[in-house]
Design an enzyme around this catalytic site. Structure first.
Site, PDB file in Angstrom:
ATOM      1  N   LYS A   1       0.844  -1.186   0.000  1.00 41.66           N
ATOM      2  CA  LYS A   1       0.000   0.000   0.000  1.00 41.66           C
ATOM      3  C   LYS A   1       0.880   1.237   0.000  1.00 41.66           C
ATOM      4  CE  LYS A   1      -2.915   2.784   3.020  1.00 41.66           C
ATOM      5  NZ  LYS A   1      -3.484   2.959   4.370  1.00 41.66           N
TER       6      LYS A   1
ATOM      7  N   GLU B   1      -8.092  12.911  12.788  1.00 42.83           N
ATOM      8  CA  GLU B   1      -7.173  11.814  13.099  1.00 42.83           C
ATOM      9  C   GLU B   1      -6.207  12.132  14.228  1.00 42.83           C
ATOM     10  OE1 GLU B   1      -4.544   8.437  10.852  1.00 42.83           O
ATOM     11  OE2 GLU B   1      -6.025   9.637   9.823  1.00 42.83           O
TER      12      GLU B   1
END
Length: 462
Positions: free
Chosen positions: A218, A267
């Site tokens: 990824k 976040e």
């Protein structure tokens, strides 16, 4: 009759001067008192405009803590071995200083405020006012904890200075806190320009090809949107818009010189309070629905979507491994839940632990950054691809921003859903996690969705 009753700060200064000797000359002095506050935090941020260029604004998603900083007594920046160097210098300042904070609540007293760049090896003209890292001890810090407010005044104390100088400085700042609420004006967007749109999509194709070849699993690729306005952007006005629209996000604004980096990020990277550590995994994204039924359907699809669950699992595994290296009693739920914002919803998993005595919050930040949600898996190969192929100079985008206090408490968020404002211009940033089945057009559409909160706050665009 002479009134010999002293103000609290005067009593504190007497004690500090008594402690002073040649060794402690020019040492840090910090004084905290509880105050009554009647003005709105963003109005206060606007009223301290004389400190423009050194202002700091931070609120947590639950509104339990708001920090407003002004001035810079000490600035630690662009050091090699950034995290270690900052910790050593912070410890030295505290050990050689005089701290008068009877409350000792997290976020009160002298603080380090600021952040780091995503890639310390990157050189960027656009981010020159921020550098590789920049942690500041503010001269004035207002900490609002629920209904209570605490004001900290931090300075360098000199034996030759008059005590009245310090008292008057604190009184003058207090007066700014009670000034009338200012007016807020919003700039209008006159031009938007996506930077290297086709090139960014081509980079995704290259990344998916390498993922299928097992070069990495990824990689997170970000892009930039440049925006021009009809007048200088009012940072307090943008903060007002973000607070109204993004109630479940960290709200931040960090000024350095003429530039301001600000945003509303959902976040958290890490929070430490009394050695209790909390980190969160936030990866996997979908829009909100127009109706309750549609919203529930989209949420259920996100919870079962293979691509998003895989992306989320990468982040959970990495954060858990990093936390286990410096914590005891680590706990991780078996599956994610939905974390819903105004425009978007994400997969969410909390990771908790008890920080071991030999580690600090800055040690944890160094271990965690960048998470797979911002870099990729494996980390080094993904970061190399970003450095080689991504046209964007990320600067502080997707990097840790936050604070640490004298007791080791602190909190850092990941600076996404953000923008760098320079007068009448702004650069907005958004990214996507790329895995083997990623489609360039779909990823581009996702970044367009992620730009919306900042676009709306900056120019009123829906």
């Amino acid at each position: 009759m002479i009134n010999t009753k002293q103000k609290p700060i005067e009593e504190s200064l007497v004690r500090a001067f008594q402690k002073l000797n040649a060794k402690y000359s020019n040492s840090l002095y910090s004084y905290t008192e509880k105050i009554n506050l009647t003005n709105d935090p963003i109005a206060i941020f606007a009223n301290i405009a004389p400190y423009k260029g050194t202002r700091f604004f931070w609120t947590t998603p639950d509104d339990r803590l708001c920090l407003i900083g002004a001035g810079a007594v000490e600035c630690i920046k662009d050091e090699a071995d950034a995290y270690i160097s900052i910790e050593k210098q912070w410890d030295a300042l505290l050990q050689n200083g005089y701290v008068d904070n009877p409350y000792k609540l997290p976020g009160t007293g002298p603080l380090l405020l600021g952040g780091f760049s995503f890639n310390p090896n990157e050189v960027s003209r656009e981010w020159r006012n921020f550098g590789k890292q920049r942690m500041v001890v503010p001269e004035f810090l207002l900490a609002i904890r629920g209904d209570e407010a605490y004001l900290t005044y931090t300075t360098k104390l000199e034996e030759s200075s008059s005590m009245l100088t310090y008292v008057n400085k604190l009184d003058a700042f207090k007066n700014t806190l009670a000034k009338q609420r200012p007016s807020f004006t919003q700039a209008s967007i006159i031009k938007k320009e996506a930077v290297l749109q086709d090139e960014w999509k081509e980079t995704i194709r290259k990344a998916t090809s390498l993922i299928r070849e097992n070069t990495f699993s990824k990689v997170v690729l970000a892009r930039e949107l440049k925006v021009k306005f009809d007048r200088e952007v009012s940072i307090p006005t943008v903060l007002l818009q973000l607070r109204e629209q993004q109630k479940h996000s960290y709200l931040f604004a960090i000024e350095s010189g003429d530039d301001c980096f600000l945003g509303a990020t959902p976040e958290r990277l890490v929070k430490v309070e009394a050695n209790e550590l909390l980190s969160t995994c936030l990866a996997g994204t979908a829009p909100r629905g127009e109706t309750m039924a549609e919203d529930e359907e989209i949420g259920n699809q996100l919870l079962t979507d293979e691509k998003n669950r895989e992306e989320h699992a990468f982040v959970v595994r990495m954060i858990q491994e990093a936390i286990e290296g410096c914590c005891d009693e680590v706990t991780v739920p078996d599956s994610p839940v939905l974390y819903q914002l105004k425009n978007l919803q994400h997969l969410y998993t909390p990771v908790k632990g008890k920080l071991a005595p030999e580690y600090s919050i800055l040690d944890v930040v160094e271990r965690l950054h960048p998470t797979p949600a911002m870099g990729g898996v494996p980390r080094e190969k993904a970061l190399q691809f970003i450095q080689d192929e991504e046209a964007l100079k990320r600067g502080w985008y997707a990097a840790p921003i936050g604070w640490v206090d004298a007791s080791g408490n602190g909190e850092f968020a990941v600076a996404i859903r953000s923008g760098l404002v320079k007068g009448k211009d702004a650069s907005l940033f958004a990214g996507c996690g790329i895995v083997k089945d990623s489609d360039p057009e779909a990823e581009y559409a996702e970044t367009e969705m992620k730009f919306k909160p900042m676009l709306h706050a900056l120019g009123g665009e829906s």
